[in-house]
Write a protein that holds these residues in place. Structure first.
Motif, short mmCIF file in Angstrom:
data_model
loop_
_atom_site.label_atom_id
_atom_site.label_comp_id
_atom_site.label_asym_id
_atom_site.label_seq_id
_atom_site.Cartn_x
_atom_site.Cartn_y
_atom_site.Cartn_z
N GLY A 142 0.81 -1.21 0.00
CA GLY A 142 0.00 0.00 0.00
C GLY A 142 0.84 1.26 0.00
N GLY A 143 2.02 1.19 0.61
CA GLY A 143 2.88 2.37 0.71
C GLY A 143 3.46 2.83 -0.60
N ARG A 144 3.29 2.01 -1.65
CA ARG A 144 3.74 2.40 -2.99
C ARG A 144 2.57 2.54 -3.96
NH1 ARG A 144 8.87 3.06 -3.12
NH2 ARG A 144 10.30 1.88 -1.77
N THR A 145 1.36 2.61 -3.40
CA THR A 145 0.15 2.66 -4.22
C THR A 145 -0.68 3.90 -3.90
OG1 THR A 145 0.07 0.24 -4.18
CG2 THR A 145 -1.92 1.39 -4.90
N GLY A 146 -1.01 4.67 -4.92
CA GLY A 146 -1.90 5.81 -4.76
C GLY A 146 -3.12 5.63 -5.65
N LEU A 147 -4.11 6.49 -5.45
CA LEU A 147 -5.35 6.45 -6.23
C LEU A 147 -5.76 7.86 -6.58
CD1 LEU A 147 -7.99 5.04 -7.30
CD2 LEU A 147 -8.92 5.41 -4.99
N ARG A 148 -6.18 8.04 -7.83
CA ARG A 148 -6.73 9.33 -8.26
C ARG A 148 -8.23 9.18 -8.52
NH1 ARG A 148 -5.65 13.12 -13.66
NH2 ARG A 148 -5.42 15.07 -12.50
N ILE A 149 -9.02 10.08 -7.97
CA ILE A 149 -10.47 10.09 -8.19
C ILE A 149 -10.92 11.50 -8.57
CG2 ILE A 149 -10.98 8.13 -6.65
CD1 ILE A 149 -11.80 10.17 -4.49
N SER A 150 -12.09 11.55 -9.22
CA SER A 150 -12.70 12.85 -9.57
C SER A 150 -14.19 12.75 -9.26
CB SER A 150 -12.46 13.18 -11.04
OG SER A 150 -12.94 12.14 -11.88
N PRO A 151 -14.54 12.85 -7.98
CA PRO A 151 -15.90 12.54 -7.55
C PRO A 151 -17.00 13.35 -8.25
CG PRO A 151 -14.45 12.81 -5.66
CD PRO A 151 -13.68 13.24 -6.86
N PHE A 152 -16.70 14.61 -8.55
CA PHE A 152 -17.75 15.51 -9.02
C PHE A 152 -17.54 15.96 -10.46
CE2 PHE A 152 -16.94 16.23 -4.42
CZ PHE A 152 -18.06 15.57 -3.95
N SER A 153 -16.61 15.33 -11.17
CA SER A 153 -16.29 15.76 -12.53
C SER A 153 -17.15 15.04 -13.56
CB SER A 153 -14.82 15.49 -12.84
OG SER A 153 -14.52 15.87 -14.17
N PRO A 154 -17.63 15.77 -14.57
CA PRO A 154 -18.41 15.16 -15.66
C PRO A 154 -17.54 14.70 -16.83
CG PRO A 154 -18.47 17.54 -15.89
CD PRO A 154 -17.63 17.25 -14.66
N ALA A 155 -16.22 14.62 -16.64
CA ALA A 155 -15.29 14.30 -17.72
C ALA A 155 -15.68 13.02 -18.45
CB ALA A 155 -13.87 14.17 -17.18
N ASN A 156 -15.59 13.05 -19.76
CA ASN A 156 -15.87 11.90 -20.62
C ASN A 156 -17.29 11.35 -20.42
OD1 ASN A 156 -13.50 11.44 -22.27
ND2 ASN A 156 -12.43 11.03 -20.35
N GLY A 157 -18.23 12.27 -20.22
CA GLY A 157 -19.64 11.90 -20.19
C GLY A 157 -20.08 11.12 -18.97
N ILE A 158 -19.32 11.22 -17.88
CA ILE A 158 -19.63 10.43 -16.68
C ILE A 158 -20.55 11.20 -15.75
CG2 ILE A 158 -17.78 11.17 -15.10
CD1 ILE A 158 -18.47 7.50 -15.92
N SER A 159 -21.41 10.49 -15.03
CA SER A 159 -22.30 11.13 -14.06
C SER A 159 -22.68 10.11 -12.99
CB SER A 159 -23.58 11.65 -14.74
OG SER A 159 -24.33 10.56 -15.27
N ASP A 160 -23.13 10.63 -11.85
CA ASP A 160 -23.57 9.76 -10.76
C ASP A 160 -24.78 10.39 -10.07
OD1 ASP A 160 -22.88 7.32 -9.07
OD2 ASP A 160 -23.05 8.87 -7.55
N ALA A 161 -25.72 9.55 -9.66
CA ALA A 161 -26.94 10.06 -9.04
C ALA A 161 -26.67 10.77 -7.73
CB ALA A 161 -27.92 8.90 -8.83
N ASP A 162 -25.69 10.30 -6.95
CA ASP A 162 -25.37 10.91 -5.66
C ASP A 162 -23.88 10.75 -5.41
OD1 ASP A 162 -25.13 11.86 -3.08
OD2 ASP A 162 -26.92 10.81 -2.34
#
Length: 365
Positions: free
Chosen positions: A222-242
């Protein structure tokens, strides 16, 4: 007094000499047939090794994970050997670099996919966005839904790519879980309408991400692993109900992996930082036990304040690193920043890639 932004920091097992991160930047200059990086990449990343940490351009974990021409891979021995020259160059300058592990999912085109096949996704829902193919930008192709067995195969590909990354000399990996690519497609309701163990309630939609992280952290830690997220971004046509509910569940679930960092695109990718009512980046940050990397539209003043006030441990800069190879030096003395040339952003050669001058070079000229 030295601002905290410019002081050393350790994220997991990755020791950095400052808290300024070069964000992943797709530049489309790899060999399109082999997915190998070349001499230009060695020089490009070497020039930018003053960053506390470099996150490489998105690098596909398999041929099916490719969505744009001339993007690199990290799944073959030849690709590993090519990347080793980059990591050696960065380390020789005292820098640190992780590779961003990328599977685009539905954000691809049949002309890029092996055998001209349809791209894959959680569900057969087109992205409605554009990708970069031979001849220029084009509409993404309609995807087909993955089978459960294929999902397991992709998890194994992530594990293999992480193993190859360490072999290539990277200090770790960042899982690309943002901007409407495969991990994001599983997480968000607008792209995932499955009715099996990988769809429906958030516990199921997050299953793929958690399986990927389980495999990678088991392989390299885990100490060599990161994660990138974009919770509220509409990039590339993505969306979420909540998205707030979705990502509060996700971020809480991350803590069991002991990740080196969580890299968050705050707001719309490359766009507004404004959030809708009920959406809060701070609430997500507060749920995460590890180092928090902030991203999206930061300038010097914002970055200094964020680290000073505890709003972020690390701040990632994207486009400023394109045209300012010595960005850290410029920020440290509050020097003017050069603007990038949009015409040379994607594809091409050295122009607009390795020929931007440093502050010292500009003064000498």
């Amino acid at each position: 007094m030295t601002e905290a932004l410019f002081t050393p920091f350790t994220a997991g097992e990755i020791e950095m000499r400052n808290r300024i991160v070069m964000a992943p930047l797709t530049r489309n200059r790899a060999d399109d047939d082999t997915g190998e990086v070349g001499d230009l990449h060695v020089e490009y990343y070497r020039q930018r090794a003053g960053a506390g940490l470099i996150v490489s351009e998105g690098t596909q974990i398999s041929p099916v994970g490719k969505g744009y021409i001339q993007t690199p891979g990290i799944h073959s021995e030849a690709q590993v050997a090519a990347w080793k020259r980059v990591t050696d160059a960065v380390h020789a300058e005292g820098g640190r670099i992780v590779v961003q592990l990328w599977h685009v999912g539905r954000v691809s085109h049949v002309s890029i996919q092996p055998g001209g096949a349809a791209p894959v996704a959680p569900s057969a829902i087109p992205a409605g966005s554009k990708t970069f193919i031979k001849g220029g930008f084009a509409e993404t192709s309609a995807p087909r839904a993955l089978t459960v067995d294929e999902i397991a195969d992709i998890v194994a590909e992530y594990r293999h790519a992480a193993k190859m990354a360490i072999k290539a000399g990277f200090d770790g990996v960042e899982v690309h879980g943002a901007n409407g690519y495969l991990v994001d497609q599983f997480l968000k309701t607008g792209a995932n309408t499955r009715d099996d163990a990988y769809g429906g309630p958030v516990e199921n939609r997050a299953r793929f991400l958690f399986e990927v992280l389980e495999a990678i952290t088991d392989e390299i830690g885990g100490g060599r692993t990161g994660l990138r997220i974009s919770p509220f971004s509409p990039a590339n046509g993505i969306s979420d109900a909540d998205p707030q509910e979705t990502f509060e569940y996700v971020v809480k679930g991350l803590n069991r992996f002991g990740l080196a960092f969580l890299h968050v695109v705050e707001g719309a990718t490359g766009g507004s930082r404004e959030l809708a009512e009920g959406q809060s980046v701070t609430a997500l940050k507060d749920l995460f036990d590890g180092p928090y990397m902030a991203n999206n539209g930061y300038d010097r003043e914002m970055a200094v304040a964020a680290v000073r006030d505890g709003a972020a441990d690390l701040v990632a800069f994207g486009k400023p690193f394109i045209s300012n190879p010595d960005l850290v030096d410029r920020l440290s003395v509050d020097a003017p920043l050069a603007a990038p040339d949009q015409a040379t952003m994607y594809g091409g050669g050295a122009e607009g890639y390795t020929d931007y001058p440093t502050l010292a070079g500009s003064a000498a000229a």
